[in-house]
Design an enzyme around this catalytic site. Structure first.
Site, PDB file in Angstrom:
ATOM      1  N   GLY A  35       0.608  -1.083   0.042  1.00 57.47           N
ATOM      2  CA  GLY A  35       0.013   0.008   0.018  1.00 57.47           C
ATOM      3  C   GLY A  35       0.713   1.511  -0.059  1.00 57.47           C
ATOM      4  CG  ASP A  49       2.340  -8.178  10.003  1.00 60.71           C
ATOM      5  OD1 ASP A  49       1.667  -8.911   9.061  1.00 60.71           O
ATOM      6  OD2 ASP A  49       3.557  -8.512   9.546  1.00 60.71           O
ATOM      7  CG  PHE A  71     -10.167  -3.725   2.139  1.00 58.52           C
ATOM      8  CD1 PHE A  71     -10.686  -3.532   0.842  1.00 58.52           C
ATOM      9  CD2 PHE A  71     -11.019  -2.955   3.341  1.00 58.52           C
ATOM     10  CE1 PHE A  71     -11.684  -3.761   0.951  1.00 58.52           C
ATOM     11  CE2 PHE A  71     -12.044  -2.276   2.805  1.00 58.52           C
ATOM     12  CZ  PHE A  71     -12.010  -2.253   1.803  1.00 58.52           C
ATOM     13  CB  SER A 115     -11.017 -13.110  -4.249  1.00 59.86           C
ATOM     14  OG  SER A 115     -11.246 -13.942  -5.376  1.00 59.86           O
ATOM     15  CE1 TYR A 139      -6.192 -13.366  -2.951  1.00 58.73           C
ATOM     16  CE2 TYR A 139      -7.634 -14.134  -4.250  1.00 58.73           C
ATOM     17  CZ  TYR A 139      -7.331 -12.938  -3.044  1.00 58.73           C
ATOM     18  OH  TYR A 139      -7.857 -12.078  -3.968  1.00 58.73           O
ATOM     19  CE  LYS A 143      -9.307 -12.414   0.079  1.00 56.35           C
ATOM     20  NZ  LYS A 143      -8.968 -12.108   0.529  1.00 56.35           N
ATOM     21  CG  HIS A 187      -4.504  -6.863 -10.819  1.00 55.27           C
ATOM     22  ND1 HIS A 187      -5.341  -6.420  -9.527  1.00 55.27           N
ATOM     23  CD2 HIS A 187      -5.015  -7.768 -10.251  1.00 55.27           C
ATOM     24  CE1 HIS A 187      -5.013  -7.094  -8.591  1.00 55.27           C
ATOM     25  NE2 HIS A 187      -5.675  -8.328  -9.548  1.00 55.27           N
TER      26      HIS A 187
HETATM   27  N1  LIG Z   1      -7.816  -6.726  -7.086  1.00 57.11           N
HETATM   28  C1  LIG Z   1      -8.487  -7.208  -7.193  1.00 57.11           C
HETATM   29  O1  LIG Z   1     -10.054  -7.922  -7.823  1.00 57.11           O
HETATM   30  C2  LIG Z   1      -9.449  -8.083  -6.129  1.00 57.11           C
HETATM   31  C3  LIG Z   1     -10.248  -9.018  -6.136  1.00 57.11           C
HETATM   32  C4  LIG Z   1     -11.361  -9.871  -5.496  1.00 57.11           C
HETATM   33  C5  LIG Z   1     -10.787  -9.799  -3.533  1.00 57.11           C
HETATM   34  N2  LIG Z   1     -10.226  -9.593  -3.679  1.00 57.11           N
HETATM   35  C6  LIG Z   1      -9.369  -9.033  -2.552  1.00 57.11           C
HETATM   36  O2  LIG Z   1      -9.543  -7.134  -2.365  1.00 57.11           O
HETATM   37  C7  LIG Z   1      -8.635  -7.057  -0.663  1.00 57.11           C
HETATM   38  C8  LIG Z   1      -7.692  -5.598  -1.382  1.00 57.11           C
HETATM   39  O3  LIG Z   1      -6.799  -5.784  -2.622  1.00 57.11           O
HETATM   40  P1  LIG Z   1      -6.138  -4.520  -2.949  1.00 57.11           P
HETATM   41  O4  LIG Z   1      -5.753  -5.041  -4.925  1.00 57.11           O
HETATM   42  O5  LIG Z   1      -6.889  -3.544  -2.316  1.00 57.11           O
HETATM   43  O6  LIG Z   1      -4.736  -5.616  -2.588  1.00 57.11           O
HETATM   44  P2  LIG Z   1      -3.678  -4.186  -2.194  1.00 57.11           P
HETATM   45  O7  LIG Z   1      -2.286  -5.403  -2.926  1.00 57.11           O
HETATM   46  O8  LIG Z   1      -3.450  -3.202  -3.190  1.00 57.11           O
HETATM   47  O9  LIG Z   1      -4.146  -3.865  -0.352  1.00 57.11           O
HETATM   48  C9  LIG Z   1      -3.585  -4.610   0.458  1.00 57.11           C
HETATM   49  C10 LIG Z   1      -2.774  -3.745   1.431  1.00 57.11           C
HETATM   50  O10 LIG Z   1      -3.145  -4.846   2.643  1.00 57.11           O
HETATM   51  C11 LIG Z   1      -2.218  -4.058   3.159  1.00 57.11           C
HETATM   52  N3  LIG Z   1      -0.810  -5.244   4.166  1.00 57.11           N
HETATM   53  C12 LIG Z   1      -1.280  -6.794   3.043  1.00 57.11           C
HETATM   54  N4  LIG Z   1      -0.110  -7.312   3.847  1.00 57.11           N
HETATM   55  C13 LIG Z   1      -0.254  -6.647   4.911  1.00 57.11           C
HETATM   56  C14 LIG Z   1       0.052  -7.501   6.372  1.00 57.11           C
HETATM   57  N5  LIG Z   1       0.624  -8.358   7.180  1.00 57.11           N
HETATM   58  N6  LIG Z   1      -0.585  -6.432   7.411  1.00 57.11           N
HETATM   59  C15 LIG Z   1      -0.975  -5.098   7.176  1.00 57.11           C
HETATM   60  N7  LIG Z   1      -1.581  -4.733   5.878  1.00 57.11           N
HETATM   61  C16 LIG Z   1      -1.018  -5.576   4.827  1.00 57.11           C
HETATM   62  C17 LIG Z   1      -1.275  -3.477   2.378  1.00 57.11           C
HETATM   63  O11 LIG Z   1       0.031  -2.869   1.864  1.00 57.11           O
HETATM   64  C18 LIG Z   1      -2.229  -3.069   0.914  1.00 57.11           C
HETATM   65  O12 LIG Z   1      -1.768  -1.938   1.625  1.00 57.11           O
HETATM   66  C19 LIG Z   1      -7.499  -8.122  -0.532  1.00 57.11           C
HETATM   67  O13 LIG Z   1      -7.834  -9.210   0.515  1.00 57.11           O
HETATM   68  C20 LIG Z   1      -7.928  -9.413  -1.929  1.00 57.11           C
HETATM   69  O14 LIG Z   1      -8.049 -10.489  -1.702  1.00 57.11           O
HETATM   70  C21 LIG Z   1      -9.099  -7.824  -4.720  1.00 57.11           C
END
Ligand SMILES: NC(=O)c1ccc[n+]([C@@H]2O[C@H](COP(=O)([O-])OP(=O)(O)OC[C@H]3O[C@@H](n4cnc5c(N)ncnc54)[C@H](O)[C@@H]3O)[C@@H](O)[C@H]2O)c1
Length: 323
Positions: A35, A49, A71, A115, A139, A143, A187
């Site tokens: 992030g 974390d 998230f 997801s 993955y 979930k 993506h």
């Molecule tokens: N992007 C998609 O198309 C999609 C589809 C289905 C589900 N999702 C789910 O949506 C959520 C967000 O996805 P995204 O695309 O925004 O991903 P992303 O990687 O942009 O966001 C995830 C965030 O979580 C933080 N993070 C990761 N591990 C961590 C930890 N151990 N402790 C604290 N923070 C942590 C990261 O720094 C990041 O800011 C996820 O759970 C993902 O599985 C995303």
């Protein structure tokens, strides 16, 4: 106050923005592993974390949290195939830390970013929430395991929860203020836009021998703004509804990888050099959502129904990213 874990990430930062826009107080817990600090806006940020039990406990002790949107997960399917332990640690144990702290503090409202990967590779499409959960990669398995953990907490100690099963999130803020930035990017839309911008020589199409009309994978897309809106609706619904509920989120835009490439070419005005490459492990051929439940029960609608408009927002962002 609402705790948003992963609120510095792509989708989480939209939810933060949506919640702040309607006046909610928000604290973000994010380790910034993928992030961006700038994406959090004016919400408070705790860099930690989710696997760090003490840090998670401290957040609940310090802030008057009433609800949690979770998230913070690892999101790369191919990496989850190579390093499943890492995914179980963050996506399952990290979530369990949160639930334990919530139980201790009597906090009962929980929204989880699930997801379409929970369904694996179902033959029958579109996929409704009652389809069997048969993930085909670690993955997706994390979930399912965590959804089951949440469901148990709902029955066992009165947690109220919704799991939002997003299909493919896409797009950026129409005003260009926030957007998708992942390192590495996995993506298809942002990668195609990087090729259009000349950052890569060609675009790899992973698998052109799938049992689909043009041989490439078919996916359903939904704009991130619409996903963020679903979070607000789901949170509000927890006030009147207990137990556990899962909702699919897709905007009805179903396209093959080749069709996505065509749309990107038309928005950017560039011809994309394409390389057919082997299938990626863990990729199902088709994922098409039946999102009737969230439309009927929560009144959710997708504001973005035109794929080229979604790509336009992402293209604008990729040309002038703010972080
Ligand atoms: N992007 C998609 O198309 C999609 C589809 C289905 C589900 N999702 C789910 O949506 C959520 C967000 O996805 P995204 O695309 O925004 O991903 P992303 O990687 O942009 O966001 C995830 C965030 O979580 C933080 N993070 C990761 N591990 C961590 C930890 N151990 N402790 C604290 N923070 C942590 C990261 O720094 C990041 O800011 C996820 O759970 C993902 O599985 C995303």
């Amino acid at each position: 106050m609402i705790l948003v874990t992963g609120g510095a990430g792509y989708i989480g930062s939209y939810a933060v923005r949506c919640l702040r826009a309607r006046g909610d107080e928000v604290v973000v817990l994010d380790d910034l592993s993928s992030g961006h600090r700038e994406a959090v806006g004016d919400a408070e940020l705790v860099v930690a974390d989710v696997c760090d039990r003490d840090a998670v406990r401290d957040v609940f002790a310090k802030y008057p949290i009433e609800s949690v949107c979770h998230f913070a997960n690892l999101i790369l399917i191919d990496e989850s195939v190579r390093e499943p332990e890492k995914y179980f640690k963050v996506n399952v144990s990290g979530g369990v830390n949160l639930l334990a702290a919530m139980r201790k503090h009597g906090i009962k409202n929980f929204i989880f970013s699930s997801s379409a990967a929970v369904y694996g590779s179902p033959e029958s499409q579109p996929i409704s929430e009652s389809a069997p959960l048969r993930p085909i990669n670690p993955y997706g398995l994390t979930k399912v395991v965590f959804e089951t953990t949440i469901e148990y907490a709902c029955r066992h100690w009165g947690l109220r929860a919704a799991a939002l099963r997003y299909f493919n999130a896409a797009g950026a803020a129409p005003d260009g203020s926030i957007g998708e930035r992942h390192e590495p990017e996995s993506h298809v839309i942002p990668i195609a836009l990087e090729v259009a911008a000349g950052k890569h020589e060609s675009l790899h199409v992973f698998g052109s021998d799938y049992p689909t009309p043009d041989g490439t994978c078919r996916r359903e897309f939904v704009h991130v703004d619409d996903i963020a809106e679903a979070h607000v609706l789901a949170l509000d619904a927890l006030k009147t509804r207990g137990g556990f509920r899962a909702y699919n989120i897709g905007a009805g835009i179903v396209l093959s990888v080749r069709e996505v490439i065509k749309a990107v070419e038309s928005v950017t005005g560039k011809l994309l050099p394409v390389e057919d490459s082997p299938r990626r492990p863990g990729d199902p051929p088709m994922l098409e959502a039946d999102s009737t439940r969230i439309r009927k029960e929560l009144g959710w609608e997708s504001a973005f129904t035109d794929f080229s408009k979604i790509v336009e927002t992402a293209w604008r962002w990729s040309q002038e990213p703010k972080f």
